[in-house]
Design a protein around this motif. Structure first.
Motif, mmCIF file in Angstrom:
data_model
loop_
_atom_site.group_PDB
_atom_site.id
_atom_site.type_symbol
_atom_site.label_atom_id
_atom_site.label_comp_id
_atom_site.label_asym_id
_atom_site.label_seq_id
_atom_site.Cartn_x
_atom_site.Cartn_y
_atom_site.Cartn_z
ATOM 1 N N ILE A 68 3.554 6.819 -9.795
ATOM 2 C CA ILE A 68 2.616 5.698 -9.871
ATOM 3 C C ILE A 68 3.237 4.587 -10.727
ATOM 4 O O ILE A 68 3.107 3.397 -10.412
ATOM 5 C CB ILE A 68 1.244 6.147 -10.444
ATOM 6 C CG1 ILE A 68 0.711 7.389 -9.683
ATOM 7 C CG2 ILE A 68 0.224 5.010 -10.410
ATOM 8 C CD1 ILE A 68 0.506 7.219 -8.187
ATOM 9 N N ALA A 69 3.959 4.996 -11.780
ATOM 10 C CA ALA A 69 4.642 4.016 -12.624
ATOM 11 C C ALA A 69 5.746 3.304 -11.838
ATOM 12 O O ALA A 69 5.947 2.090 -11.993
ATOM 13 C CB ALA A 69 5.219 4.700 -13.866
ATOM 14 N N ALA A 123 12.584 10.970 -2.817
ATOM 15 C CA ALA A 123 12.812 9.570 -2.449
ATOM 16 C C ALA A 123 11.527 8.985 -1.867
ATOM 17 O O ALA A 123 10.620 9.727 -1.478
ATOM 18 C CB ALA A 123 13.949 9.473 -1.434
ATOM 19 N N VAL A 124 11.469 7.667 -1.835
ATOM 20 C CA VAL A 124 10.322 6.968 -1.245
ATOM 21 C C VAL A 124 10.583 6.824 0.248
ATOM 22 O O VAL A 124 11.703 6.495 0.649
ATOM 23 C CB VAL A 124 10.151 5.576 -1.903
ATOM 24 C CG1 VAL A 124 9.052 4.769 -1.211
ATOM 25 C CG2 VAL A 124 9.856 5.725 -3.392
ATOM 26 N N ILE A 130 5.067 7.451 -1.667
ATOM 27 C CA ILE A 130 5.685 7.847 -2.942
ATOM 28 C C ILE A 130 4.924 9.076 -3.415
ATOM 29 O O ILE A 130 3.777 8.996 -3.834
ATOM 30 C CB ILE A 130 5.724 6.684 -3.963
ATOM 31 C CG1 ILE A 130 6.574 7.068 -5.173
ATOM 32 C CG2 ILE A 130 4.333 6.190 -4.366
ATOM 33 C CD1 ILE A 130 7.159 5.901 -5.928
ATOM 34 N N ALA A 131 5.523 10.240 -3.258
ATOM 35 C CA ALA A 131 4.758 11.475 -3.438
ATOM 36 C C ALA A 131 5.644 12.649 -3.831
ATOM 37 O O ALA A 131 5.422 13.772 -3.385
ATOM 38 C CB ALA A 131 4.010 11.794 -2.139
ATOM 39 N N VAL A 162 0.850 -1.189 0.000
ATOM 40 C CA VAL A 162 0.000 0.000 0.000
ATOM 41 C C VAL A 162 0.894 1.251 0.000
ATOM 42 O O VAL A 162 1.656 1.480 0.936
ATOM 43 C CB VAL A 162 -0.949 0.020 1.223
ATOM 44 C CG1 VAL A 162 -1.872 1.235 1.149
ATOM 45 C CG2 VAL A 162 -1.749 -1.272 1.312
ATOM 46 N N PHE A 163 0.792 2.012 -1.093
ATOM 47 C CA PHE A 163 1.558 3.252 -1.205
ATOM 48 C C PHE A 163 0.642 4.424 -0.888
ATOM 49 O O PHE A 163 -0.454 4.519 -1.434
ATOM 50 C CB PHE A 163 2.078 3.445 -2.629
ATOM 51 C CG PHE A 163 3.271 2.599 -2.965
ATOM 52 C CD1 PHE A 163 4.559 3.017 -2.654
ATOM 53 C CD2 PHE A 163 3.113 1.380 -3.615
ATOM 54 C CE1 PHE A 163 5.662 2.245 -2.974
ATOM 55 C CE2 PHE A 163 4.206 0.593 -3.941
ATOM 56 C CZ PHE A 163 5.491 1.027 -3.619
ATOM 57 N N GLY A 164 1.108 5.321 -0.059
ATOM 58 C CA GLY A 164 0.374 6.558 0.189
ATOM 59 C C GLY A 164 0.904 7.632 -0.737
ATOM 60 O O GLY A 164 2.110 7.705 -0.996
#
Ligand code: ARG
Length: 256
Positions: A61-62, A215-216, A98-99, A34-36
């Motif tokens: 998103i990619a 960065a993530v 990831i934003a 789950v990515f926020g």
């Protein structure tokens, strides 16, 4: 005849196992990541009818999708306010952020960051003909930033008064409608906004704004997730995919 039968049986077995295999891949048997994100930040994340994960699209998103694919895992995107992302990560509500998030020292105190995948900087968006030519020219101007973004921190540290909005598009509307003089925001996103709005230009000031590394983020100590994220990012940096994605989404983002 016997050998023929054997060959046929073998073939059938191969076909069946490969069918099973695709079945597995489709079900993403090894779980979900789950990515926020905060899908208000083209070209990194935005809402689109052509979204690649649900209604979400963009460079990030990619990358998220690739992390899932590389680990045979399903990817879920949780869209929330930018300010809530690190809290959601700490609460365990999401596995990673990831934003287009800048890895700042302050954030590093509470989360771990992946390898840098993009370098940006803050820029000023003004109306054509504005007399703002450098950051210090903002001193007596109406400045707008986005709440919780590094742009807010920059302007705050310069000691200038400002107003903070929740969305980049809201900030841009203030500028377009003449209710403010300048919007401070990340470079690639600024490029998208000036492309979408005639009469706006970007003013850079490299003496005032340092480069920022995207960065993530993962929860502190979550090395398992960090290793997954880093493996994919490092591969995508090496084989040029990140560059390709940046160019592709800079061109067009289909944001709505
Ligand atoms: N790079 C800036 C920061 O880390 C802005 C990021 C905004 N991202 C977003 N998805 N809204 O603060």
């Amino acid at each position: 005849m016997k050998t023929l039968k054997k060959v046929a049986a073998l073939l059938a077995a191969v076909v069946m196992s490969s069918a099973l295999f695709t079945g597995c891949a489709k079900q993403k048997a090894s779980g979900t990541i789950v990515f926020g994100t905060n899908a208000e930040f083209p070209p990194f994340e935005f809402v689109s009818s052509k979204g690649i994960i649900d209604q979400y699209d963009g460079i990030d998103i990619a990358v998220a999708k690739q992390i899932g694919d590389d680990n045979n895992m399903e990817v879920k995107i949780e869209n929330m306010e930018f300010d809530s992302l690190l809290i959601a990560l700490k609460n365990g509500q999401i596995d990673a952020v990831i934003a287009g998030m800048t890895a700042t020292d302050e954030r590093r105190e509470s989360v771990d960051f992946s390898t840098t995948y993009y370098v940006a900087k803050q820029v000023m968006i003004v109306k054509e003909g504005s007399d703002i030519k450098k950051a210090t020219d903002m001193a007596d101007k109406k400045i707008v930033v986005i709440q919780g973004y590094t742009g807010e921190t920059c302007v705050k540290e310069m000691g200038y008064k400002y107003e903070a909005f929740k969305k980049g598009t809201e900030a841009i509307m203030e500028l377009v409608n003449g209710k403010c003089d300048v919007v401070v925001i990340d470079s690639a996103t600024a490029q998208k906004y000036i492309g979408d709005n005639k009469g706006l230009v970007i003013v850079e000031d490299d003496t005032a704004f340092e480069s920022e590394e995207y960065a993530v983020a993962v929860a502190k100590g979550n090395t398992e997730m960090l290793n997954k994220v880093n493996a994919t990012i490092e591969k995508m940096l090496k084989d040029g995919t990140i560059n390709e994605l940046s160019a592709k989404y800079a061109e067009s983002d289909d944001a709505e």
